[in-house]
Design an enzyme around this catalytic site. Structure first.
Site, PDB file in Angstrom:
ATOM      1  N   SER A 101      -0.701   0.125   8.096  1.00  0.00           N
ATOM      2  CA  SER A 101      -1.929   0.120   7.292  1.00  0.00           C
ATOM      3  C   SER A 101      -2.285  -1.264   6.728  1.00  0.00           C
ATOM      4  O   SER A 101      -2.492  -2.193   7.486  1.00  0.00           O
ATOM      5  CB  SER A 101      -1.753   1.154   6.188  1.00  0.00           C
ATOM      6  OG  SER A 101      -2.905   1.293   5.440  1.00  0.00           O
TER       7      SER A 101
ATOM      8  N   ASP B  74      -8.273   3.773   7.718  1.00  0.00           N
ATOM      9  CA  ASP B  74      -8.396   5.085   7.053  1.00  0.00           C
ATOM     10  C   ASP B  74      -8.843   4.908   5.601  1.00  0.00           C
ATOM     11  O   ASP B  74      -8.792   5.829   4.803  1.00  0.00           O
ATOM     12  CB  ASP B  74      -7.084   5.883   7.135  1.00  0.00           C
ATOM     13  CG  ASP B  74      -5.934   5.226   6.397  1.00  0.00           C
ATOM     14  OD1 ASP B  74      -6.079   4.076   5.945  1.00  0.00           O
ATOM     15  OD2 ASP B  74      -4.876   5.874   6.286  1.00  0.00           O
TER      16      ASP B  74
ATOM     17  N   ARG C 249       3.749   1.460 -12.117  1.00  0.00           N
ATOM     18  CA  ARG C 249       2.372   0.984 -12.259  1.00  0.00           C
ATOM     19  C   ARG C 249       1.779   1.515 -13.554  1.00  0.00           C
ATOM     20  O   ARG C 249       1.904   2.700 -13.858  1.00  0.00           O
ATOM     21  CB  ARG C 249       1.511   1.468 -11.089  1.00  0.00           C
ATOM     22  CG  ARG C 249       1.970   0.940  -9.766  1.00  0.00           C
ATOM     23  CD  ARG C 249       0.874   1.034  -8.716  1.00  0.00           C
ATOM     24  NE  ARG C 249       1.433   1.032  -7.374  1.00  0.00           N
ATOM     25  CZ  ARG C 249       1.970  -0.025  -6.776  1.00  0.00           C
ATOM     26  NH1 ARG C 249       2.025  -1.189  -7.399  1.00  0.00           N
ATOM     27  NH2 ARG C 249       2.462   0.074  -5.556  1.00  0.00           N
TER      28      ARG C 249
ATOM     29  N   GLY D  90       5.115   5.087  -5.356  1.00  0.00           N
ATOM     30  CA  GLY D  90       5.747   5.823  -4.270  1.00  0.00           C
ATOM     31  C   GLY D  90       6.048   4.916  -3.088  1.00  0.00           C
ATOM     32  O   GLY D  90       6.637   5.346  -2.102  1.00  0.00           O
ATOM     33  N   THR D  91       5.629   3.664  -3.155  1.00  0.00           N
ATOM     34  CA  THR D  91       5.776   2.779  -2.002  1.00  0.00           C
ATOM     35  C   THR D  91       6.607   1.532  -2.265  1.00  0.00           C
ATOM     36  O   THR D  91       6.971   0.837  -1.340  1.00  0.00           O
ATOM     37  CB  THR D  91       4.390   2.321  -1.491  1.00  0.00           C
ATOM     38  OG1 THR D  91       3.750   1.593  -2.546  1.00  0.00           O
ATOM     39  CG2 THR D  91       3.519   3.482  -1.078  1.00  0.00           C
TER      40      THR D  91
HETATM   41  C1  16G Z   1       0.075   5.415   0.040  1.00  0.00           C
HETATM   42  C2  16G Z   1      -0.941   6.518   0.117  1.00  0.00           C
HETATM   43  C3  16G Z   1      -2.153   6.167  -0.696  1.00  0.00           C
HETATM   44  C4  16G Z   1      -1.761   5.844  -2.119  1.00  0.00           C
HETATM   45  C5  16G Z   1      -0.690   4.786  -2.163  1.00  0.00           C
HETATM   46  C6  16G Z   1      -0.149   4.660  -3.563  1.00  0.00           C
HETATM   47  C7  16G Z   1      -1.525   7.941   1.996  1.00  0.00           C
HETATM   48  C8  16G Z   1      -1.972   7.989   3.425  1.00  0.00           C
HETATM   49  N1  16G Z   1      -1.359   6.738   1.487  1.00  0.00           N
HETATM   50  O1  16G Z   1      -0.394   4.254   0.654  1.00  0.00           O
HETATM   51  O2  16G Z   1      -3.023   7.253  -0.665  1.00  0.00           O
HETATM   52  O3  16G Z   1      -2.870   5.409  -2.848  1.00  0.00           O
HETATM   53  O4  16G Z   1       0.384   5.167  -1.327  1.00  0.00           O
HETATM   54  O5  16G Z   1       0.857   3.693  -3.619  1.00  0.00           O
HETATM   55  O6  16G Z   1      -1.324   8.956   1.359  1.00  0.00           O
HETATM   56  P1  16G Z   1       1.812   3.593  -4.858  1.00  0.00           P
HETATM   57  O7  16G Z   1       2.548   4.908  -4.987  1.00  0.00           O
HETATM   58  O8  16G Z   1       2.710   2.441  -4.564  1.00  0.00           O
HETATM   59  O9  16G Z   1       0.969   3.342  -6.078  1.00  0.00           O
HETATM   60 MG    MG Z   2      -4.495   2.737   5.823  1.00  0.00          MG
END
Ligand code: 16G
Ligand code: MG
EC number: 5.4.2.3
Length: 540
Positions: A64, A285, A511, A505-506
């Site tokens: 992405s 997306d 945050r 979550g990433t």
């Molecule tokens: C992922 C999610 C996105 C969300 C982001 C939050 C999908 C396809 N992608 O990229 O929707 O906004 O995580 O990131 O669901 P964070 O948890 O690091 O704030």
């Molecule tokens: Mg994307």
């Protein structure tokens, strides 16, 4: 099959010291760590397909908006939805199995989930433009071959195109058929629906589309060819940042994430004042719009603004079609939605708003509870989903006036134009262009529908983000104990204040979001709440 899996897995050994997790967007990390993960995702895809009686599962290789050296992989369920929750855990389990235990874990999943190994497994897959894609595809194919899975390689696609094709494949030849099972079918469906929705109208001026130097570039060029065939150019599309040959340019100083976080246009944009621009992300997306206002400078038209635009337009059409009473229309947002947008939907549009945790799957699920569910994250992920009842009503309602007939006609076109499987930047762009053409709006008029509250997002590095546990769609912390009360006390001192903290979550961070009636109060609130989180996160 067992011998084949063992032999193939020996070519894709797992780095010993790594722990992988199927997160909100699948597995995502530096591409050189992904080989064993993608191989094992191939195994999961085979299991999932067999579990579902041989329905086709989609596998998308993309990272992405991440930098060019990253990559990722995610699974798509048969109707084009995100992978069912419980299977995220199975994927994680298989990805983390030691090489010597892999077959055992695979077999135990097969047994636990009562999967018939004789059922034919089917998979389709595609990738974005990253240089690491082809090698990862080979790891995937090794797993598909080892498990005797039938597969089709769609080569380069946007993520939403793969979602579309997964649904088309599984509904082919049924009354629920979603479209022709080909990339061409996707362009034909969108462009035909766009012509019907536009009704000969034209947008004011051109739209500049920044494709993040990702897969959206070549795919938009392709779509434009179909659009030109159908309408005499109802929309004038100028494509920029469509270089997919220079690998290092992907998402670099361009794309939806750059524009949203930096709050400025990509330096390559030549758009003048009041000219509409939009940016896709690396797998198309996600989309956000923006323009330069000669008086107020850079103006962002984010996911909230797209959601409110769509909800107001579709709400009006439903009223004109005399369907407003029988169809439940609603908007789904996350806690990141600007408070002004929520107020606008509830008070001005008179529609209900539901808040869900972050991540497309949660929003999508909540949106399907409405007949017309408009969902968008502020960052530009989103779409509009129609229930079977809504689709039936669009087709069977007997119009009593030409105006009513016209509204029904537009609603039918929108149902085909809007990708029902997942948020799709190309389809969303055509939706926005359609609405602006119908309203004869410039971006300025769109921007003026409501005024965002000043807000601030702060990223706080902590030792252990898992200490931060939330409830109420991530709007309140339940742990660490007592922290929420301290946040509440700070919020109560600020006019129209709102603030929350959640674990990302990433990435390994917490945050913090804050908004208030003035820029100063929003910034101050954000930094104080971030300070509290930093204290709690230290030393744990
Ligand atoms: C992922 C999610 C996105 C969300 C982001 C939050 C999908 C396809 N992608 O990229 O929707 O906004 O995580 O990131 O669901 P964070 O948890 O690091 O704030
Ligand atoms: Mg994307």
């Amino acid at each position: 099959m067992d011998g084949k899996i063992l032999a193939a897995s020996s070519k894709h050994t797992k780095p010993v010291d790594r722990v992988f997790q199927y997160g909100t967007a699948g597995f995502r990390m530096k591409a050189n760590l992904l080989d064993s993960v993608v191989f094992r995702v191939g195994l999961v895809a085979a299991l999932r397909s067999r579990k579902l009686g041989g329905q086709t599962i989609g596998v998308m290789i993309t990272a992405s908006h991440n930098p060019p050296e990253d990559n990722g992989v995610k699974l798509v369920d048969p109707m084009g939805e995100m992978l069912e929750n419980s299977w995220e855990a199975y994927s994680t389990e298989l990805a983390n199995a030691r090489d010597e235990d892999l077959l055992k874990v695979y077999k135990s999943l097969e047994e636990k989930l009562k999967i018939n190994g004789e059922t034919t497994a089917r998979v389709i897959y595609a990738r974005d433009t990253r240089a690491s894609g082809p090698a990862l595809v080979r790891a995937l194919v090794d797993a598909l071959d080892a498990t005797g899975t039938e597969y089709t390689d769609y080569k380069l696609l946007t993520t939403p195109q793969l979602h579309y094709l997964t649904r088309c494949t599984n509904t082919e030849g049924t009354p629920q058929s979603y479209g022709d099972v080909s990339e061409k079918g996707y362009y034909e469906k969108l462009s035909e629906a766009f012509v019907r929705a536009m009704k000969g109208k034209k947008t004011v001026g051109a739209v500049t589309v920044d494709c993040a130097n990702g897969v959206g570039g070549p795919k938009l060029h392709e779509l434009v060819k179909y659009l030109k065939k159908g309408s005499e150019g109802g929309v004038d599309i100028k494509i920029i940042n469509d270089d997919v040959l220079k690998a290092e340019s992907l998402n670099h100083e361009c794309g939806a994430d750059f524009v949203k976080t930096k709050q400025r246009a990509p330096p390559t944009s030549k758009a003048g004042n009041n000219e509409r621009c939009c940016s896709l992300d690396g797998d198309a997306d996600r989309i956000i719009y923006y323009f330069n206002d000669p008086e107020h400078g850079f103006r962002l038209l984010d996911g909230d603004k797209i959601a409110t635009l769509a909800a107001s337009f579709i709400g009006d059409l439903a009223r004109e079609a005399r369907l407003a009473e029988e169809l439940k229309i609603g908007v789904v947002q996350t806690a990141y939605a600007n408070g002004a947008s929520t107020k606008y939907v509830e008070k001005s549009l008179g529609l209900p708003v539901v808040c869900t945790p972050t991540g497309v799957k949660w929003l999508h699920h909540a949106a399907t509870k409405f007949d017309v569910g408009v969902y968008f994250e502020a960052n530009g992920h989103g779409t509009v989903v129609f229930s079977p009842q809504a689709l039936k009503a669009f087709h069977t309602k007997e119009p009593e006036s030409p105006a009513q007939a016209a509204a029904l006609n537009t609603l039918r076109a929108l149902a085909d134009l809007i990708n029902q499987t997942v948020g799709d930047a190309l389809s969303d762009m055509l939706l926005v262009e359609t609405i602006l053409a119908h309203k004869a709006w410039t971006p300025r008029e769109w921007d003026l529908t409501y005024v965002d509250l000043p807000n601030r997002l702060v990223r706080v590095e902590v030792k252990n983000r898992n200490l931060f546990k939330t409830t109420d769609a991530e709007r309140k912390l339940v742990e660490p104990q007592g922290l929420q009360e301290q946040i509440d006390a700070l919020v109560s001192k600020v006019r129209d204040g709102r603030s929350f903290a959640r674990a990302s979550g990433t990435e390994d961070a917490v945050r913090v979001y804050a908004e208030a009636v003035t820029r100063g109060e929003a910034d101050d609130l954000a930094s104080k709440v971030a300070g509290l989180c930093r204290q709690e996160g230290v030393g744990s």
